[in-house]
Scaffold this active site. Sequence first.
Site, PDB file in Angstrom:
ATOM      1  N   LYS A   1      -0.026   3.360  -2.518  1.00  0.00           N
ATOM      2  CA  LYS A   1      -0.802   5.154  -1.717  1.00  0.00           C
ATOM      3  C   LYS A   1      -0.609   6.206  -2.326  1.00  0.00           C
ATOM      4  O   LYS A   1      -1.040   7.422  -2.644  1.00  0.00           O
ATOM      5  CB  LYS A   1      -1.694   4.548  -1.241  1.00  0.00           C
ATOM      6  CG  LYS A   1      -3.044   3.260  -1.824  1.00  0.00           C
ATOM      7  CD  LYS A   1      -3.771   2.643  -0.298  1.00  0.00           C
ATOM      8  CE  LYS A   1      -4.037   1.510  -0.998  1.00  0.00           C
ATOM      9  NZ  LYS A   1      -4.520   0.764   0.113  1.00  0.00           N
TER      10      LYS A   1
ATOM     11  N   SER B   1       1.219  -1.757   0.033  1.00  0.00           N
ATOM     12  CA  SER B   1       0.105  -0.141   0.024  1.00  0.00           C
ATOM     13  C   SER B   1       1.057   1.531  -0.047  1.00  0.00           C
ATOM     14  O   SER B   1       0.008   2.889   0.274  1.00  0.00           O
ATOM     15  CB  SER B   1      -1.046   0.320   1.261  1.00  0.00           C
ATOM     16  OG  SER B   1      -2.302  -1.112   0.844  1.00  0.00           O
TER      17      SER B   1
ATOM     18  N   LYS C   1       3.292   6.248   5.181  1.00  0.00           N
ATOM     19  CA  LYS C   1       2.135   5.562   4.449  1.00  0.00           C
ATOM     20  C   LYS C   1       2.767   3.727   5.171  1.00  0.00           C
ATOM     21  O   LYS C   1       4.327   3.769   4.319  1.00  0.00           O
ATOM     22  CB  LYS C   1       1.752   5.227   3.245  1.00  0.00           C
ATOM     23  CG  LYS C   1       1.142   4.349   2.385  1.00  0.00           C
ATOM     24  CD  LYS C   1      -0.533   4.723   3.031  1.00  0.00           C
ATOM     25  CE  LYS C   1      -1.677   3.669   2.768  1.00  0.00           C
ATOM     26  NZ  LYS C   1      -1.287   2.795   4.143  1.00  0.00           N
TER      27      LYS C   1
ATOM     28  N   SER D   1      -5.469   3.481   4.646  1.00  0.00           N
ATOM     29  CA  SER D   1      -5.624   2.446   3.393  1.00  0.00           C
ATOM     30  C   SER D   1      -6.167   1.642   2.557  1.00  0.00           C
ATOM     31  O   SER D   1      -6.419   0.640   1.506  1.00  0.00           O
ATOM     32  CB  SER D   1      -4.367   1.882   3.926  1.00  0.00           C
ATOM     33  OG  SER D   1      -3.707   0.880   3.033  1.00  0.00           O
TER      34      SER D   1
END
Length: 354
Positions: free
Chosen positions: A53, A50, A209, A105
């Site tokens: 992202k 993730s 992140k 997320s």
Amino acid sequence: MPLILPLCEVDRVQANPNIKVSAERAVLMDAESGRVLFEKNAYDPTLIASTTKIMTAIIAIESGMMEEDVKVSKRAVYTEGSSIYLTENEKIPLKDLVYGLMLRSGNDSAVAIAEHVGGSVEGFVHLMNEKAAWLGMNNSHFENPHGLDGETHYSSAYDLGLLMAYSMKNDTFREVTGSELYRSENRDYSWRNKNKMLTQYYEPTNGGKTGFTKAAGRTLVTSAEKDGMELIAVTLRASDDWNDHKRMFEWGFNNFETVKLQSEGVVEANGQTYYIPRDIYYPLTLSEKEDLRAAFYRYDEKNNTTNLAGVTAFMVGQTPVLEAPVWNERPSQSFFSEVKNFLNRMMGGVPWST
């Protein structure tokens, strides 16, 4: 900051740190200059989960659509993995989706963003790969906006560092990634940021992140700021990523300081005037500061038809660090505006390294 030629980093000068990290791949990077302070297999492409992202968020933010309402599709709702629990045909501001993407997320949020901004998931993925190429992410390729494993979905620790350093130069991105909580008007509860470096473990943290899939392992990108220096840390497949990041940050802040190498403005040398087009800051150790020197190399006037007078080369001892352009005179402001506007139209932003 005016737009000029990109700063050219000639060589990677490293302080040869004695840092142990659990991650298979890692990098510690100065956000302003892009200097790599520490790396471990940082240029090897791999699954990134993730942390993908970050790219999805910055493209959405730069799209100019943040206040638009997004109608959520069935495809978005039924995306597997982490979710902010969107419902089919729900209308929600793109801004809220970006917060849900970065704080919680949400894979459903990623698909909804992609369909709205890119016209389709496939169209958005094309934008992701164009942006990656433009940023110099040479060991990266995206096939989705959320980071679920794919055969052609990968990046490297170094490339993710480049991406985060670029994204943190956007005020809206900084606000989103640095938020501990966000409440959408479509919800009766707040979203809390999953990035525990920000919310619990390391006070100087100002963004980042998290990511995880079984195949990728734990992935993490964070940024931290202390005493005027901002650093980016990336770990891929790490069993102890929170401590990896704290350890890298503390080593970086303890061993480097940001030094101003040159100031923007007009200078005089040997009876001639030149224009220095930008301030340059660079992280150096104490010993590197003592060994720092600079030399100006003037271009041959007879064969030079441009406004460039030459370059200033900065060295630490005998090791080249970077080169910066020197101009004969300050260009008109209209020149800056025209070039900057052109790049903005083409790519939705200005390269972080300029």
